[in-house]
Motif scaffolding. Sequence first.
Motif, PDB file in Angstrom:
ATOM      1  N   HIS A  34       0.840  -1.211   0.000  1.00 11.47           N
ATOM      2  CA  HIS A  34       0.000   0.000   0.000  1.00 11.47           C
ATOM      3  C   HIS A  34       0.863   1.244   0.000  1.00 11.47           C
ATOM      4  CE1 HIS A  34      -4.081  -1.713   1.479  1.00 11.47           C
ATOM      5  NE2 HIS A  34      -4.122  -1.395   0.201  1.00 11.47           N
ATOM      6  N   SER A  35       1.906   1.206   0.820  1.00 14.96           N
ATOM      7  CA  SER A  35       2.770   2.393   0.925  1.00 14.96           C
ATOM      8  C   SER A  35       3.494   2.655  -0.395  1.00 14.96           C
ATOM      9  CB  SER A  35       3.781   2.218   2.063  1.00 14.96           C
ATOM     10  OG  SER A  35       4.829   1.353   1.646  1.00 14.96           O
ATOM     11  N   GLN A  36       3.532   1.656  -1.263  1.00 13.70           N
ATOM     12  CA  GLN A  36       4.140   1.831  -2.588  1.00 13.70           C
ATOM     13  C   GLN A  36       3.087   2.179  -3.639  1.00 13.70           C
ATOM     14  OE1 GLN A  36       7.558   1.645  -2.865  1.00 13.70           O
ATOM     15  NE2 GLN A  36       7.409   1.466  -0.641  1.00 13.70           N
ATOM     16  N   ASN A  37       1.903   2.511  -3.190  1.00  9.31           N
ATOM     17  CA  ASN A  37       0.800   2.922  -4.072  1.00  9.31           C
ATOM     18  C   ASN A  37       0.323   1.832  -5.018  1.00  9.31           C
ATOM     19  OD1 ASN A  37       0.730   5.412  -2.894  1.00  9.31           O
ATOM     20  ND2 ASN A  37       1.908   6.436  -4.501  1.00  9.31           N
ATOM     21  N   LEU A  38       0.504   0.593  -4.614  1.00  4.06           N
ATOM     22  CA  LEU A  38      -0.038  -0.487  -5.436  1.00  4.06           C
ATOM     23  C   LEU A  38      -1.443  -0.830  -4.939  1.00  4.06           C
ATOM     24  CD1 LEU A  38       3.240  -2.543  -5.632  1.00  4.06           C
ATOM     25  CD2 LEU A  38       2.078  -1.456  -7.568  1.00  4.06           C
TER      26      LEU A  38
HETATM   27  C1  LIG Z   1       2.022   7.517  -3.609  1.00  5.60           C
HETATM   28  O1  LIG Z   1       1.082   8.460  -4.093  1.00  5.60           O
HETATM   29  C2  LIG Z   1       1.081   9.678  -3.357  1.00  5.60           C
HETATM   30  C3  LIG Z   1      -0.058  10.524  -3.859  1.00  5.60           C
HETATM   31  O2  LIG Z   1      -0.145  10.501  -5.240  1.00  5.60           O
HETATM   32  C4  LIG Z   1       2.452  10.333  -3.513  1.00  5.60           C
HETATM   33  O3  LIG Z   1       2.500  11.526  -2.778  1.00  5.60           O
HETATM   34  C5  LIG Z   1       3.542   9.387  -3.004  1.00  5.60           C
HETATM   35  O4  LIG Z   1       4.806   9.920  -3.246  1.00  5.60           O
HETATM   36  C6  LIG Z   1       3.443   8.041  -3.678  1.00  5.60           C
HETATM   37  N1  LIG Z   1       4.354   7.114  -3.049  1.00  5.60           N
HETATM   38  C7  LIG Z   1       5.138   6.292  -3.744  1.00  5.60           C
HETATM   39  C8  LIG Z   1       6.022   5.393  -2.938  1.00  5.60           C
HETATM   40  O5  LIG Z   1       5.161   6.256  -4.955  1.00  5.60           O
END
Ligand SMILES: *[C@@H]1O[C@H](CO)[C@@H](O)[C@H](O)[C@H]1NC(C)=O
Length: 429
Positions: free
Chosen positions: A75-79
């Motif tokens: 989740h923290s990696q935006n997956l």
């Molecule tokens: C995840 O998405 C958020 C919002 O778009 C962004 O601020 C953050 O840097 C992203 N994190 C990663 C690890 O890509």
Amino acid sequence: MKSSHRSILAVLAGTTTVLSAQQPLGEAVQQQTHTKLEEIIISSPLLSFHRNIVEIPSISESEKNVGEYIIDFLHSQNLTVEKQIIPGTGKENEKERFNVYVYTGENRYPDILLTSHIDTVPPYIPYSLHSPFRRSGAFNREDLVIAGRGSVDAKGSVAAIIFAALETLNENPNASLGLLFDVGEEQSGAGMRHFSDSDLNLTPPTYHTIIFGEPTELSLVAGHKGGIRFKVIANGKAAHSGYPWLGKSAISAILPVLQHLEELEDIGFEDGGLISSELFGKSTLNIGLLSGGLAANVVPAYAEATVSVRLAGGSTNDTRRIIQRAVDRFTGGDGSVVVDFGDLEGGAAPQYLDVDVDGFDVITVNYGTDVSSLDIHDEGIKKVKRYLYGPGSIHVAHGDNEAITVGELEEAVEGYKRLISAALEKYPR
Ligand SMILES: *[C@@H]1O[C@H](CO)[C@@H](O)[C@H](O)[C@H]1NC(C)=O
Ligand SMILES: *[C@@H]1O[C@H](CO)[C@@H](O)[C@H](O)[C@H]1NC(C)=O
Ligand SMILES: *[C@@H]1O[C@H](CO)[C@@H](O)[C@H](O)[C@H]1NC(C)=O
Ligand SMILES: [Zn+2]
């Protein structure tokens, strides 16, 4: 990889405590070295993640905590992460079990699926770091040994797959990748079977490539043996041991049959023996459990043995027929000793995998994997490619000396990335 493999064994054979494979060191020096090893782990996101998942025990049926940890990380990696809940079996004290299914954005049916398992065999063995054994005293970062249950099988693969996927997506955000981390591989394949029967595994398949992560010493696996299990059961007649002629010993009946079954390994298929093949060599048979009788002064009325065969060729039913025929012939079919195969859908045929990516050594292995628990519905259409690859050696995987080197983990990330990019190139969107 052979040499670093040896160094793992050298370190672990001679020591039970961290650093003791070294010359005796003063406490201050030991502390210094320990700090240096810690820094290597802390400064690497890959190695830190690997440590965190190894430190969470996840013996089959207790995978929940490590699953939650992996979900939070992804989740923290935006997956996008889905929990695929495995229905309970009604056992007492059953814990929640789920596969972790991961993709980018809304791409729920990606082209390439990378998968490994998050359960381990027992017992839990804590994470520890071991300075590489070097007579010269030279220190090579990549030879640093990481020990602990699951460090190899298969959390080494899990960590390397995740970082290979993240690095690939970083370079190419459109790469159509999915990840599946399943439970229960070490026991029954419950997690992969559940995935196989789910709406994530459609007909025809939505993925064109699957990469399975298991310890293969960084080689591509051309195939692995199949397997079946069965029981051999002898029924006799109880009697006082002073009057054995009034009874019939089940143990005396079962022993020669078991001995005969063991010999089938070395008898040609034409002569009723087990199937061998060029790729895998012999099928092998193991009598793993034997029980029978009640007391020294009672002629035993019952005996049974549990046997497994690792299949080098043919189908599961081919080998069942060979075993059945051998027992029938040996006993003259008198029913004194019978075979119980249980579920005739059980077991697994040998699996043949793809190796058409350059730059890897190719091996075969004798262990089973999730590969046989996933039914791919590609009959009559373009075959889905299946690769089996991962860091670490199966020879330490289930032992109390399970361990992997930093070099192997890092090389595996590169290996998975190469497999992914080969698949992306073969099937451009
Ligand atoms: C995840 O998405 C958020 C919002 O778009 C962004 O601020 C953050 O840097 C992203 N994190 C990663 C690890 O890509
Ligand atoms: C990703 O796909 C989008 C939409 O198809 C396209 O506009 C973009 O150029 C692609 N990005 C890369 C890095 O290929
Ligand atoms: C093996 O044979 C049995 C009995 O003929 C059949 O029901 C079963 O489906 C077969 N198993 C496989 C895996 O083909
Ligand atoms: Zn495994």
